[in-house]
Scaffold this motif. Structure first.
Motif, short mmCIF file in Angstrom:
data_model
loop_
_atom_site.label_atom_id
_atom_site.label_comp_id
_atom_site.label_asym_id
_atom_site.label_seq_id
_atom_site.Cartn_x
_atom_site.Cartn_y
_atom_site.Cartn_z
N SER A 192 40.63 40.38 35.69
CA SER A 192 40.78 39.09 36.37
C SER A 192 39.67 38.12 35.93
CB SER A 192 40.84 39.24 37.89
OG SER A 192 39.63 39.74 38.39
N PHE A 249 48.64 43.04 46.82
CA PHE A 249 48.85 42.57 45.44
C PHE A 249 48.59 41.06 45.33
CE2 PHE A 249 51.26 46.62 45.29
CZ PHE A 249 50.46 47.23 44.34
N ALA A 268 44.92 40.74 45.01
CA ALA A 268 44.43 40.94 43.63
C ALA A 268 44.63 39.65 42.81
CB ALA A 268 45.16 42.11 42.97
N ARG A 269 45.76 38.95 43.03
CA ARG A 269 45.97 37.69 42.31
C ARG A 269 44.91 36.66 42.72
NH1 ARG A 269 51.49 35.79 43.40
NH2 ARG A 269 50.58 34.97 45.31
N GLY A 272 42.02 37.12 43.22
CA GLY A 272 40.79 37.42 42.50
C GLY A 272 40.60 36.51 41.29
N GLN A 312 34.40 40.71 44.84
CA GLN A 312 35.51 41.27 45.62
C GLN A 312 35.49 40.67 47.03
OE1 GLN A 312 37.99 43.71 44.73
NE2 GLN A 312 38.85 43.12 46.71
N SER A 317 37.17 49.91 35.28
CA SER A 317 37.66 48.85 36.17
C SER A 317 38.96 48.31 35.60
CB SER A 317 36.64 47.73 36.23
OG SER A 317 37.19 46.60 36.86
N THR A 318 39.86 47.92 36.48
CA THR A 318 41.05 47.17 36.06
C THR A 318 40.94 45.74 36.58
OG1 THR A 318 42.45 49.12 36.01
CG2 THR A 318 43.57 47.00 36.26
N ARG A 319 40.84 45.58 37.90
CA ARG A 319 40.91 44.25 38.49
C ARG A 319 39.75 43.33 38.14
NH1 ARG A 319 44.35 47.48 40.76
NH2 ARG A 319 42.67 48.90 40.27
#
Ligand code: CP
Length: 325
Positions: free
Chosen positions: A70, A297, A300-301, A303, A147, A64-66
């Motif tokens: 986050s 994008f 994603a922020r 999040g 999410q 996972s990245t996000r």
């Protein structure tokens, strides 16, 4: 878009405290709105001392990245502490330790566990055995409730409301846990749905039945065309997930089935926004990134703010900038 924030979450706290978040269905409509209102406050003032003396673990058994970063950013910005692992191979699971033993052990070290796991139902099991709350950061093809909350925050932020939206979901509707969680949540807000997927990745029957039982309208198409997305307020693109296919040839057949380009957005509604849980592979052409309708994008922020609100709600904390009453 400025969203006026109610103080509902002040009343929601007693109900949410010490509860785990495993499925979006664990939350009522009011609890969802309360979390989004709190996320709005964190977006206005993200650096606060709300989680001082709080320890959180991130246990990621799947890449996972996000969500992982986050969550870590959210805890750090709120001055909490975070520990954990980013892959199962760096934990004692690689020596054969069970999920139950891992959860019981880590529960000794922290106030809350955030977990991602490739097996459907693993998060529910962890929440049942853990003496501390567990947040599901994705379990197989099942659910991805955090999410969904950031998706809802993004929809409300861009459309000014969650009510009566037409949401078009494109791509992997079979294995896409973000799709499954989001459609359940949007069903609370009288949404209309447009589903675009190849036959192999069609929305599973159980979700089609779920919408029918709620008398919610949906259309299904195979082609991503101007006509099929003309009514959409939200275009929710998803990746065809290689990791969910047992047969690589089946993946090869569908991997490039849809590519969103600027030309396709030309005649869409002015308020349409393109969302994507990310990561993208090639289902959104990079020329769309500068289109004012692209929002993935910023999504994603969002999040970070949403995950601040989720953790705070579960631990019974509130933002310093919360209204007094
Ligand atoms: N959106 C999401 O869950 O993506 P990653 O875990 O791949 O970053």
């Amino acid at each position: 878009m400025n969203i006026s924030v109610s103080t509902t979450f002040l009343n929601i706290h007693p109900f949410m405290e010490k509860k785990s978040l495993v499925s979006i269905n664990d939350l009522t409509r009011e609890e969802i709105i309360a979390i989004l209102d709190m996320a709005e406050l964190y977006s206005q003032k993200p650096r606060q001392k709300v989680l001082e003396d709080t320890l959180v673990a991130t246990l990621f058994f799947e890449p996972s990245t996000r969500p992982r970063l986050s969550f870590e950013s959210a805890v750090n910005q709120l001055r909490g502490r975070i520990i954990g692992f980013a892959e199962a191979s760096s934990s004692s699971v690689s020596k054969g330790e069970s999920l139950k033993d891992t959860i019981l052990t880590v529960s000794n070290y922290v106030d809350l566990i955030v977990m991602r796991h490739p097996i459907e139902g693993a998060a529910r099991y962890a929440a049942e055995v853990a003496p501390v709350p567990v947040i599901n950061a994705g379990d197989g093809a099942n659910q991805h409730p955090t999410q969904t909350l950031l998706d809802l925050f993004s929809i409300r932020k861009t459309q000014g409301t969650l009510e009566n939206q037409t949401i078009c979901m494109v791509g992997d509707l079979k294995y896409g846990r973000t799709v499954h969680s989001l459609l359940m949540a949007m069903s609370l807000f009288n949404a209309k749905f447009i589903f675009i997927a190849p036959p192999e990745l069609r929305l599973p029957d159980e979700y089609r039945k779920f919408l029918k039982d709620k008398n919610l309208s949906f259309q299904e198409y195979e082609a991503l065309t101007e006509e099929n997305i003309a009514e959409a307020d939200i275009l929710y693109m998803t990746r065809v997930q290689r990791e969910r296919f047992s047969d690589p040839l089946e993946y090869e057949k569908v991997k490039n089935v849809y590519v969103l380009r600027n030309a396709l957005l030309e005649h869409t509604k002015p308020n349409l926004r393109v969302l994507h849980p990310l990561p993208r592979v090639n289902e959104i052409s990079t020329d769309v990134d500068n289109n004012p309708k692209a929002y993935y994008f910023q999504q994603a922020r969002n999040g970070v703010y949403t995950r601040m609100a989720i953790i705070s709600t579960i631990l019974g904390k509130k933002p310093e900038n919360a209204p007094e009453n």
